[in-house]
Scaffold this active site. Structure first.
Site, PDB file in Angstrom:
ATOM      1  N   ALA A   1      99.338  -3.861 -52.923  1.00 26.71           N
ATOM      2  CA  ALA A   1      99.585  -2.527 -53.465  1.00 26.71           C
ATOM      3  C   ALA A   1      98.356  -1.659 -53.212  1.00 26.71           C
ATOM      4  CB  ALA A   1      99.880  -2.612 -54.956  1.00 26.71           C
TER       5      ALA A   1
ATOM      6  N   GLY B   1     101.467  -7.711 -53.463  1.00 26.23           N
ATOM      7  CA  GLY B   1     102.855  -7.237 -53.425  1.00 26.23           C
ATOM      8  C   GLY B   1     103.545  -7.521 -52.112  1.00 26.23           C
TER       9      GLY B   1
ATOM     10  N   GLU C   1     104.704 -11.033 -52.335  1.00 29.16           N
ATOM     11  CA  GLU C   1     105.820 -11.046 -53.288  1.00 29.16           C
ATOM     12  C   GLU C   1     107.094 -10.473 -52.674  1.00 29.16           C
ATOM     13  OE1 GLU C   1     103.406 -10.652 -57.496  1.00 29.16           O
ATOM     14  OE2 GLU C   1     103.196  -9.065 -55.996  1.00 29.16           O
TER      15      GLU C   1
ATOM     16  N   GLU D   1      95.128 -11.145 -56.652  1.00 28.77           N
ATOM     17  CA  GLU D   1      94.964 -10.267 -57.813  1.00 28.77           C
ATOM     18  C   GLU D   1      93.822 -10.703 -58.726  1.00 28.77           C
ATOM     19  OE1 GLU D   1      99.270  -9.804 -56.498  1.00 28.77           O
ATOM     20  OE2 GLU D   1      97.854 -11.466 -56.721  1.00 28.77           O
TER      21      GLU D   1
END
Length: 260
Positions: free
Chosen positions: A66, A111, A114, A134
């Protein structure tokens, strides 16, 4: 459809969706998520589309996480709402009646990893790198990584990846079951689109039932999942495609499915 951060191309029943922010390594923004939500809904409701490929623009990244510059000053509530937004989109990919293939061309981090894991099949280029980094910025995966990763590679391996924040290269991703296959970078998109085309050539009803059986069955205990499979198996015998498929097999000809 017209988008700022996505490209969309349909050919012979296969749609290729490209996250198109190469200058930012295709980092995901709230706007990208909004566009992806529209795309996934459009794919589901477009009868001409039978399979989807998701990839990233350029040679360096699928989606390199992200956009942290847009997340740094988020409140707790804003962060939670962003996560819920992503969960809704990625869940819609999983639940879609159409198969989704991730063509991972480079970095798939945070992300991006994911998003790839929400797809049904993952094909990686030989320069692909996966990770949930993260923890290195003081947070945890928020778009499903803590849940889908252990379901794919097992609890211990998933926790190692999540707790260290280390990246996994394409060869290791293949070894641990995170991806289905690894191909040279120059062959990646053709490989993914070719696989999508093979799936698109099958009967749409049977393909949908196959995906439902696997995706929904994984959330059940084995006995209930097998009973669920039996129900779907019985339903398939009420379709025109079952009659055509079995007749074509016995008559030694290619089936002509009617998708009903």
């Amino acid at each position: 459809m017209e988008f700022k951060n996505l490209l969309w191309d349909v050919k012979d029943g296969v749609v290729t969706v490209t996250v198109n922010r190469p200058s930012a390594m295709n980092a995901m923004t709230p706007e990208t998520l909004e566009e992806l939500q529209r795309v996934v809904a459009g794919i589901e409701h477009d009868d001409e589309i039978r399979a989807a490929v998701i990839t990233g623009a350029g040679a360096k990244a699928f989606v390199a996480g992200a956009d942290i510059s847009l997340m740094r000053d988020m409140t707790s509530t804003q962060a939670r709402n962003l996560a819920l937004k992503a969960h809704g989109i990625f869940g819609a990919i999983e639940r879609s009646s159409k198969p989704f293939i991730a063509a991972v061309n480079g970095y798939a981090l945070g992300g991006g990893c994911e998003l790839a894991m929400a797809c049904d099949i993952r094909i990686a280029s030989d320069n692909a790198r996966f990770g949930q980094p993260e923890i290195n910025i003081g947070i945890l995966p928020g778009f499903g990584g803590s849940q889908r990763l252990p379901r794919l590679v097992g609890k211990g391996r998933a926790l190692e990846i999540i707790l260290t924040g280390d990246m996994v290269d394409a060869a290791e991703a293949l070894r641990i079951g995170l991806v289905n296959r690894v191909v040279p970078q120059g062959e990646l998109l053709a490989e993914a689109q070719g696989l999508a085309a093979r799936i698109a050539s099958k009967g749409k009803v049977a393909a949908r039932l196959c995906k439902e059986a696997v995706v929904n069955g994984l959330e059940m205990d084995l006995a209930r999942a097998c009973a669920y499979e039996a129900e779907l198996f019985g339903y398939s015998f009420a379709t025109a495609d079952q009659k055509e498929g079995m007749s074509a097999f016995l008559e030694k000809r290619a089936p002509v499915f009617q998708d009903r």
